[in-house]
Design an enzyme around this catalytic site. Structure first.
Site, PDB file in Angstrom:
ATOM      1  N   CYS A 182       0.827  -1.214   0.000  1.00 10.50           N
ATOM      2  CA  CYS A 182       0.000   0.000   0.000  1.00 10.50           C
ATOM      3  C   CYS A 182       0.856   1.257   0.000  1.00 10.50           C
ATOM      4  CB  CYS A 182      -0.913   0.017   1.212  1.00 10.50           C
ATOM      5  SG  CYS A 182      -0.111  -0.556   2.709  1.00 10.50           S
TER       6      CYS A 182
ATOM      7  N   PHE B 164     -20.326  36.063  50.925  1.00  8.36           N
ATOM      8  CA  PHE B 164     -21.625  36.461  50.392  1.00  8.36           C
ATOM      9  C   PHE B 164     -22.786  35.649  50.948  1.00  8.36           C
ATOM     10  CE2 PHE B 164     -18.712  37.638  46.844  1.00  8.36           C
ATOM     11  CZ  PHE B 164     -18.873  39.002  46.960  1.00  8.36           C
ATOM     12  N   GLY B 165     -22.483  34.545  51.588  1.00 10.43           N
ATOM     13  CA  GLY B 165     -23.568  33.724  52.122  1.00 10.43           C
ATOM     14  C   GLY B 165     -23.263  32.241  51.992  1.00 10.43           C
TER      15      GLY B 165
ATOM     16  N   LYS C 188     -24.094  29.372  45.096  1.00  7.50           N
ATOM     17  CA  LYS C 188     -23.846  30.385  46.128  1.00  7.50           C
ATOM     18  C   LYS C 188     -25.080  31.251  46.240  1.00  7.50           C
ATOM     19  CE  LYS C 188     -18.923  31.125  45.976  1.00  7.50           C
ATOM     20  NZ  LYS C 188     -17.807  32.055  45.875  1.00  7.50           N
TER      21      LYS C 188
ATOM     22  N   ASP D 231      -7.605  38.811  45.361  1.00  9.04           N
ATOM     23  CA  ASP D 231      -7.687  38.137  46.670  1.00  9.04           C
ATOM     24  C   ASP D 231      -7.194  36.700  46.554  1.00  9.04           C
ATOM     25  OD1 ASP D 231      -8.230  37.777  49.331  1.00  9.04           O
ATOM     26  OD2 ASP D 231     -10.411  37.631  49.110  1.00  9.04           O
TER      27      ASP D 231
HETATM   28  P1  ADP Z   1     -15.447  33.080  50.520  1.00  7.21           P
HETATM   29  O1  ADP Z   1     -16.469  33.965  49.905  1.00  7.21           O
HETATM   30  O2  ADP Z   1     -15.277  33.304  51.979  1.00  7.21           O
HETATM   31  O3  ADP Z   1     -14.179  33.013  49.759  1.00  7.21           O
HETATM   32  P2  ADP Z   1     -16.840  30.946  49.342  1.00  7.21           P
HETATM   33  O4  ADP Z   1     -18.174  31.597  49.315  1.00  7.21           O
HETATM   34  O5  ADP Z   1     -16.107  30.875  48.057  1.00  7.21           O
HETATM   35  O6  ADP Z   1     -15.999  31.612  50.463  1.00  7.21           O
HETATM   36  O7  ADP Z   1     -16.966  29.465  49.867  1.00  7.21           O
HETATM   37  C1  ADP Z   1     -17.166  29.114  51.223  1.00  7.21           C
HETATM   38  C2  ADP Z   1     -16.878  27.632  51.386  1.00  7.21           C
HETATM   39  O8  ADP Z   1     -17.816  26.872  50.611  1.00  7.21           O
HETATM   40  C3  ADP Z   1     -15.506  27.228  50.829  1.00  7.21           C
HETATM   41  O9  ADP Z   1     -14.524  27.338  51.809  1.00  7.21           O
HETATM   42  C4  ADP Z   1     -15.737  25.796  50.411  1.00  7.21           C
HETATM   43  O10 ADP Z   1     -15.583  24.930  51.495  1.00  7.21           O
HETATM   44  C5  ADP Z   1     -17.188  25.791  49.969  1.00  7.21           C
HETATM   45  N1  ADP Z   1     -17.270  25.994  48.521  1.00  7.21           N
HETATM   46  C6  ADP Z   1     -17.349  27.156  47.868  1.00  7.21           C
HETATM   47  N2  ADP Z   1     -17.423  26.979  46.538  1.00  7.21           N
HETATM   48  C7  ADP Z   1     -17.385  25.650  46.325  1.00  7.21           C
HETATM   49  C8  ADP Z   1     -17.408  24.824  45.151  1.00  7.21           C
HETATM   50  N3  ADP Z   1     -17.483  25.350  43.958  1.00  7.21           N
HETATM   51  N4  ADP Z   1     -17.329  23.502  45.310  1.00  7.21           N
HETATM   52  C9  ADP Z   1     -17.223  22.968  46.541  1.00  7.21           C
HETATM   53  N5  ADP Z   1     -17.200  23.680  47.689  1.00  7.21           N
HETATM   54  C10 ADP Z   1     -17.280  25.019  47.592  1.00  7.21           C
END
Ligand code: ADP
Length: 602
Positions: A97, A353-354, A370, A461
């Site tokens: 080939c 943020f919560g 979140k 940050d």
């Molecule tokens: P901060 O605003 O204080 O940086 P985050 O809101 O990002 O914290 O997250 C708070 C916690 O939630 C983190 O420390 C982690 O344990 C958990 N977390 C945040 N995002 C995720 C994700 N995408 N997957 C898994 N765990 C998460």
């Protein structure tokens, strides 16, 4: 495994020993194909076909099609099967080939494992043509493929399955070809499949059909460094287990090979750099005698011949983290997510943020959700920026999938990272992580940051608490740019209690002057956190003391686990003048060079 025959038929087998082709060398044999093996019967003895080349003739074209199709179906997940084959015979010391004179030369035609058998008629049977015609160079590329794609059109191959989620998306099947109709943005293309259906596809799920695109091969582990390669190969523990990885940012490739053939029986992993000749185009080799036009051909050859390696490349080992990557949003041009398509599961943590919860989108895709506490975020500004953030798509950045902004509280939907935050990950594994693993973590973060730097995006940050780890232990940077939307002034005022002073360079704590170079300073502190396995920087000092100390030229000490060279990388991040600090591109190069110390073992 089932022994039920899939096919059973009398076929014509060519004797393997005989060089010349004569009628005497062809015998009728009963062949049986089952799920686990291909067998034929020689004087009532069962012969199981293994690695030698068998030449078999079917009594008719129809029978041939059925056998080829069934064998293909059974081997399509078997990575050891050659990706190329010779459509003609080895006769009189050369392949009819393509005219190659090395019997073990890799095949001259791509084996379309996922395609059908009617793709191309075989070239005419030898004998119909003169001997000199049979020695012609390899045939031109298949006509049909060219016509289908059209001149100048780009053809890609799917690396992963993608299930179109919206009506305007196109479903992708691993290994199939698609024509690109439009590159809508860096993350989404409009494409057409072979049936003529059109729609949007994620650009990171396909690779160019170019023969030198290695991403289509299981053994190509682009993002695996030396220590990770050793870990993966040892875990697999198979003799001749191998992978090809990119040695460093200079673009050289390395074959990592696992073997117990060391004389003392102790398993070891050898690393061989693939070298290039100086010609144009360059050729590739491991051992100088055996030179190939492409890396895939080189690998095919060494699958059959050790030729100087400690073993032949018997068993392709893939990168487990090479599961389908996240897409930049769930579909093209879609950032608003319908909250009724989300289900909430357990709480993962609580941030600025919560609350953050594990959830599912359309009951199928795991995501982190979140919930933004009212009054915690400058929402309109964030929503404006969310589209830009969604387009930041990289293996080492936590992907923002979309937002729910039509209700309060608003939600941010991101990639779910199974192992949680990097800081806790380090603290929970004190003493258990090797120095190369620690450096691998820094490398992941540097690559994510390099992507932000190249896109002119400043994190503001960066710290171990703002990185997350997934189940394949890939570390990704999270929360980039988010401090701009925090309404709590304790957070963004440099004298505020929540301001990350210990991660900030002088121009930030003095003048709030942020840049990619201020992120570089923070990265140096993150490296320090990694090599102290999660210690608090300047642990005995308050923020205002750190401002004084750093201003006077004081820097964090060298962690015990960091070599002098690794510490020198940290110090390059902590130059007082921002313009004297290294860039993330330089830093990731330095780290990958440190991770790679491949000897030239041939
Ligand atoms: P901060 O605003 O204080 O940086 P985050 O809101 O990002 O914290 O997250 C708070 C916690 O939630 C983190 O420390 C982690 O344990 C958990 N977390 C945040 N995002 C995720 C994700 N995408 N997957 C898994 N765990 C998460």
């Amino acid at each position: 495994m089932s022994l039920t025959p899939i096919l059973e038929e009398t076929l014509i087998k060519r004797s393997q020993q005989k060089k010349r082709t004569s009628p005497l060398n062809y015998k009728e044999r009963v062949f049986v194909l089952t799920k686990s093996k291909l067998t034929y019967y020689e004087l009532r003895a069962e012969v199981v076909h293994d690695s030698t080349t068998l030449y078999i003739f079917a009594p008719s074209n129809e029978s041939r099609s059925i056998w080829v199709q069934n064998i293909k179906e059974e081997i399509k997940h078997n990575v050891q099967i050659a990706a190329k084959f010779h459509p003609q015979f080895w006769q009189e010391g050369e392949w009819l080939c393509c005219g190659q004179v090395d019997k073990l030369a890799p095949g001259c035609e791509g084996y379309n494992l996922f395609g059908d058998v009617s793709r191309k008629p075989l070239p005419p049977v030898p004998g119909d043509e003169s001997a000199s015609a049979a020695r012609r160079p390899p045939p031109p590329p298949p006509q049909e493929a060219q016509e289908e794609a059209g001149p100048g059109q780009e053809v890609v191959i799917a690396l992963y399955d993608f299930e179109g989620l919206e009506p305007h998306d196109l479903t992708l099947k691993t290994g199939e070809e698609y024509v690109i109709l439009e590159k809508c943005d860096v993350n989404w293309y409009k494409a057409r499949n072979t049936h003529g259906d059109e729609g949007y596809i994620p650009s990171n799920y396909v690779t160019e059909k170019e023969s030198d695109s290695l991403e289509q091969f299981v053994w190509f582990c682009k993002n695996v460094n030396r220590s990770k390669a050793e870990e993966l190969l040892r875990k697999e523990g198979k003799e001749g287990g191998f992978m090809v990885r990119v040695s460093s940012n200079t673009g050289t490739y390395t074959v990592s090979l696992y073997t117990k053939n060391t004389g003392d029986g102790v398993a070891t992993v050898r690393h061989y750099q693939i070298k290039e000749t100086h010609g144009s185009p360059p050729q590739f080799f491991l051992a100088e005698k055996y030179v190939f036009g492409s890396i895939s051909e080189l690998i095919e050859y060494h699958k059959h011949n050790a030729a100087g390696l400690v073993s032949r490349l018997r068993h392709a080992v893939g990168d487990q983290s090479r599961g389908a990557p996240p897409t930049a949003g769930f579909s093209y041009d879609k950032w608003e997510i319908n909250p009724s398509e989300l289900t909430f599961m357990k709480e993962l943590g609580c941030g600025q943020f919560g609350v953050v919860r594990l959830g599912k989108w359309r009951a199928q895709h795991k995501v982190a959700i979140k919930t933004v506490r009212e009054g915690a975020m400058s929402e309109d500004d964030f929503i404006e920026e969310a589209k830009i953030m969604m387009n930041l798509s990289h293996r080492n950045l936590v992907q923002l999938y979309g937002v729910c902004t039509q209700q309060r509280p608003i939600y941010l939907v991101t990639e779910f990272m199974e192992m949680g935050c990097l800081l806790n990950y380090l603290r929970q594994r004190r003493g258990a992580l090797g120095a190369l693993e620690l450096l691998g973590i820094c490398h992941d973060v540097s690559l994510g940051m390099q992507h932000l730097e190249q896109n002119g995006f400043i994190h503001r940050d960066l710290a171990a608490r703002n990185c997350l780890v997934n189940s394949s232990l890939v570390v990704k940077v999270s929360d980039f740019g988010m401090t701009r939307y925090v309404l709590d002034d304790q957070y963004w005022s440099s004298s505020g209690a929540k301001f990350p002073v210990k991660w900030s360079p002088p121009e930030v704590f003095n003048f709030c002057k942020y840049s990619s170079k201020s992120d570089v300073w923070s990265f140096g502190v993150l490296m320090w956190e990694v090599f102290t396995e999660g210690k608090m920087p300047y642990e005995h000092n308050q923020n205002h003391e750190v401002v004084m100390m750093v201003t006077q030229g004081h820097r964090l000490y060298r962690p015990k686990r960091a070599s002098a060279h690794i510490y020198s990388i940290m110090q390059m991040c902590w130059m007082e003048r921002a313009d004297e600090r290294a860039s993330f591109t330089e830093i990731s190069h330095m780290i990958s060079d440190e991770l790679e110390d491949d000897g030239h073992e041939l």
